[in-house]
Scaffold this motif. Structure first.
Motif, PDB file in Angstrom:
ATOM      1  N   LEU A  50      -2.730   6.638  -3.559  1.00  0.00           N
ATOM      2  CA  LEU A  50      -4.139   6.433  -3.256  1.00  0.00           C
ATOM      3  C   LEU A  50      -4.985   6.548  -4.515  1.00  0.00           C
ATOM      4  CD1 LEU A  50      -6.316   5.829  -1.263  1.00  0.00           C
ATOM      5  CD2 LEU A  50      -6.320   8.225  -0.545  1.00  0.00           C
ATOM      6  N   ARG A  51      -4.636   7.464  -5.404  1.00  0.00           N
ATOM      7  CA  ARG A  51      -5.367   7.554  -6.673  1.00  0.00           C
ATOM      8  C   ARG A  51      -5.221   6.250  -7.456  1.00  0.00           C
ATOM      9  NH1 ARG A  51      -3.090  13.054  -7.588  1.00  0.00           N
ATOM     10  NH2 ARG A  51      -2.017  12.223  -9.427  1.00  0.00           N
ATOM     11  N   LYS A  52      -4.031   5.689  -7.465  1.00  0.00           N
ATOM     12  CA  LYS A  52      -3.801   4.427  -8.170  1.00  0.00           C
ATOM     13  C   LYS A  52      -4.606   3.300  -7.530  1.00  0.00           C
ATOM     14  CE  LYS A  52      -0.139   1.217  -9.585  1.00  0.00           C
ATOM     15  NZ  LYS A  52       1.324   0.929  -9.519  1.00  0.00           N
ATOM     16  N   LEU A  53      -4.681   3.296  -6.211  1.00  0.00           N
ATOM     17  CA  LEU A  53      -5.436   2.259  -5.509  1.00  0.00           C
ATOM     18  C   LEU A  53      -6.920   2.371  -5.840  1.00  0.00           C
ATOM     19  CD1 LEU A  53      -5.537  -0.058  -3.432  1.00  0.00           C
ATOM     20  CD2 LEU A  53      -5.799   1.689  -1.643  1.00  0.00           C
ATOM     21  N   LEU A  54      -7.452   3.585  -5.854  1.00  0.00           N
ATOM     22  CA  LEU A  54      -8.868   3.769  -6.182  1.00  0.00           C
ATOM     23  C   LEU A  54      -9.175   3.312  -7.597  1.00  0.00           C
ATOM     24  CD1 LEU A  54      -9.600   7.251  -4.558  1.00  0.00           C
ATOM     25  CD2 LEU A  54     -10.369   5.006  -3.770  1.00  0.00           C
ATOM     26  N   THR A  65      -8.806  16.128  -8.191  1.00  0.00           N
ATOM     27  CA  THR A  65      -8.924  17.479  -7.650  1.00  0.00           C
ATOM     28  C   THR A  65      -8.932  17.473  -6.131  1.00  0.00           C
ATOM     29  OG1 THR A  65     -11.365  17.497  -7.595  1.00  0.00           O
ATOM     30  CG2 THR A  65     -10.285  18.154  -9.671  1.00  0.00           C
ATOM     31  N   ARG A  66      -9.092  16.297  -5.526  1.00  0.00           N
ATOM     32  CA  ARG A  66      -9.195  16.198  -4.073  1.00  0.00           C
ATOM     33  C   ARG A  66      -8.054  15.413  -3.443  1.00  0.00           C
ATOM     34  NH1 ARG A  66     -14.767  16.720  -1.993  1.00  0.00           N
ATOM     35  NH2 ARG A  66     -16.071  17.613  -3.630  1.00  0.00           N
ATOM     36  N   ILE A  67      -7.386  14.571  -4.204  1.00  0.00           N
ATOM     37  CA  ILE A  67      -6.335  13.723  -3.655  1.00  0.00           C
ATOM     38  C   ILE A  67      -5.026  13.994  -4.382  1.00  0.00           C
ATOM     39  CG2 ILE A  67      -5.534  11.351  -3.294  1.00  0.00           C
ATOM     40  CD1 ILE A  67      -8.387  10.453  -3.116  1.00  0.00           C
ATOM     41  N   LEU A  99       0.822  -1.204   0.000  1.00  0.00           N
ATOM     42  CA  LEU A  99       0.000   0.000   0.000  1.00  0.00           C
ATOM     43  C   LEU A  99       0.862   1.262   0.000  1.00  0.00           C
ATOM     44  CD1 LEU A  99      -2.754  -1.080   2.562  1.00  0.00           C
ATOM     45  CD2 LEU A  99      -3.077  -0.731   0.108  1.00  0.00           C
ATOM     46  N   LEU A 100       1.905   1.267   0.809  1.00  0.00           N
ATOM     47  CA  LEU A 100       2.741   2.453   0.939  1.00  0.00           C
ATOM     48  C   LEU A 100       3.640   2.678  -0.272  1.00  0.00           C
ATOM     49  CD1 LEU A 100       3.723   2.275   4.716  1.00  0.00           C
ATOM     50  CD2 LEU A 100       2.025   3.741   3.631  1.00  0.00           C
ATOM     51  N   THR A 101       3.893   1.627  -1.016  1.00  0.00           N
ATOM     52  CA  THR A 101       4.716   1.783  -2.223  1.00  0.00           C
ATOM     53  C   THR A 101       3.870   1.877  -3.485  1.00  0.00           C
ATOM     54  OG1 THR A 101       4.958  -0.636  -2.392  1.00  0.00           O
ATOM     55  CG2 THR A 101       6.701   0.581  -1.226  1.00  0.00           C
ATOM     56  N   GLY A 102       2.549   1.799  -3.334  1.00  0.00           N
ATOM     57  CA  GLY A 102       1.664   1.934  -4.481  1.00  0.00           C
ATOM     58  C   GLY A 102       1.622   0.725  -5.385  1.00  0.00           C
ATOM     59  N   THR A 103       1.918  -0.451  -4.847  1.00  0.00           N
ATOM     60  CA  THR A 103       1.961  -1.663  -5.677  1.00  0.00           C
ATOM     61  C   THR A 103       0.851  -2.659  -5.340  1.00  0.00           C
ATOM     62  OG1 THR A 103       3.543  -2.696  -4.139  1.00  0.00           O
ATOM     63  CG2 THR A 103       4.451  -1.482  -6.019  1.00  0.00           C
ATOM     64  N   TYR A 104      -0.039  -2.312  -4.405  1.00  0.00           N
ATOM     65  CA  TYR A 104      -1.118  -3.235  -4.054  1.00  0.00           C
ATOM     66  C   TYR A 104      -2.118  -3.335  -5.197  1.00  0.00           C
ATOM     67  CZ  TYR A 104      -4.959  -5.500  -1.615  1.00  0.00           C
ATOM     68  OH  TYR A 104      -5.946  -6.383  -1.264  1.00  0.00           O
ATOM     69  N   ARG A 105      -2.544  -4.564  -5.506  1.00  0.00           N
ATOM     70  CA  ARG A 105      -3.505  -4.786  -6.586  1.00  0.00           C
ATOM     71  C   ARG A 105      -4.751  -5.480  -6.037  1.00  0.00           C
ATOM     72  NH1 ARG A 105      -0.907  -7.231 -11.960  1.00  0.00           N
ATOM     73  NH2 ARG A 105      -3.049  -6.675 -12.606  1.00  0.00           N
TER      74      ARG A 105
END
Length: 314
Positions: free
Chosen positions: A209-213, A202-204, A97-103
């Motif tokens: 987190l954008r990648k996770l969403l 526009t909010r994040i 999650l912290l490295t942006g690699t969670y799928r």
């Protein structure tokens, strides 16, 4: 969800700790939100993933998943098995999650019959993804909800269908007896991902987190062992879906407010209160055009109409 809509229309750092402590310090005040709309620019979030992974936030997310229970996702893991799985695997999941690699994994497709015929398609995430979605939801809802319209009542903290009905009755008593009843066709299935993510951006500020969403939006749906890609929509069944849907329709709320309309919106059902049939027809045509062109959504013409309520609730 269907019953609520009908009511409106009728009127971790989670490393092992000493036994008993894991859920003892649950944060109970994560939703002390107001329903008042902010006059400034929408709230922006920078280091959001660290907030998502904060221990107290994760404990509350775990409590909610357990309280909501629910069916397993495609991996068959139950809610009762989640705590044990997190104790063993959380450090690696947190790092992803912290490295942006969670799928996120695909959701499990479930068809639920509607009271009026047809079926509603639900997408059931795995319990792990439900847990992560709850953790994300708590952070974003705390920051976004105060910026949403006072006219929006669905799936928001401290707001209810009863409040929506009371407000509608107030508008009718004030002379808005002609009601433009807008129903969005298969709304949750037709949300445009690119337009939604543009609003999210526009909010994040946190790219992770954008990648996770986006990952949750595009995880796909599994049925009979086959995964279908998700190119649009926010599948009902995941904790984040109502919040993201309110974000999409906040554009509609802003437009209606700018035009000075008196209205009540509950999820994808929206009633606008005017003083004459002619005004109602004009508003129906204009707002339908806005929804189609601006939001890239469809109005269900069979379920949308202008009618005289004459003191009746919506």
């Amino acid at each position: 969800m269907s019953d609520q809509r009908q009511n409106v229309q009728l009127t971790l750092d989670l490393h092992p700790r000493p036994a008993g402590e894991a859920l003892r310090r649950v944060v109970e005040a994560t939703e002390s939100l107001t329903a008042r709309r902010a006059t400034e620019s929408p709230a922006r979030t920078n280091r959001s993933m660290e907030e998502v992974c904060e221990r107290g936030n994760l404990q509350e997310a775990l409590r909610r998943v357990k309280a909501n229970k629910g069916s397993p996702g495609i991996d068959g893991r139950t809610v009762g098995q989640l705590s044990g799985y997190l104790k063993q695997h959380w450090p690696a999941i947190r790092e992803q999650l912290l490295t942006g690699t969670y799928r996120p994994q695909p959701v499990r497709r479930v068809a639920i019959p509607k009271p009026d015929g047809g079926v509603r398609t639900l997408g059931i995430p795995t319990v792990l993804d439900r847990f992560i979605q709850h953790a994300v939801l708590q952070v974003l809802q705390r920051q976004w909800d105060p910026t949403f319209s006072n006219h929006s009542y669905g799936f928001r903290p401290h707001r209810s269908a009863h409040q929506a009905v009371a407000q509608a009755q107030h508008y009718i008593a004030a002379g808005g007896t002609w009601v433009v009843d807008l129903d969005l066709e298969k709304f949750f299935d037709q949300v445009n991902h690119d337009k939604l993510m543009a609003q999210v951006a526009t909010r994040i500020e946190d790219k992770r987190l954008r990648k996770l969403l986006r990952g949750f939006l595009q995880a796909g749906m599994m049925e009979n062992g086959l995964v279908s890609p998700s190119v649009e929509g926010t599948p009902q069944g995941g904790p984040l879906s109502p919040l993201l849907s309110n974000l999409v329709l906040d554009v509609l709320d802003r437009e209606l407010e700018c035009r000075g309309h008196r209205f009540v919106r509950y999820a994808d059902d929206c009633n606008i209160y005017v003083r004459s049939e002619k005004a109602g027809q004009r508003v129906m045509e204009s707002i339908t055009r806005f929804i189609t062109q601006k939001l890239k959504l469809k109005v269900n013409e069979a379920k949308s109409a202008t009618s005289n309520r004459s003191g009746s609730p919506p």
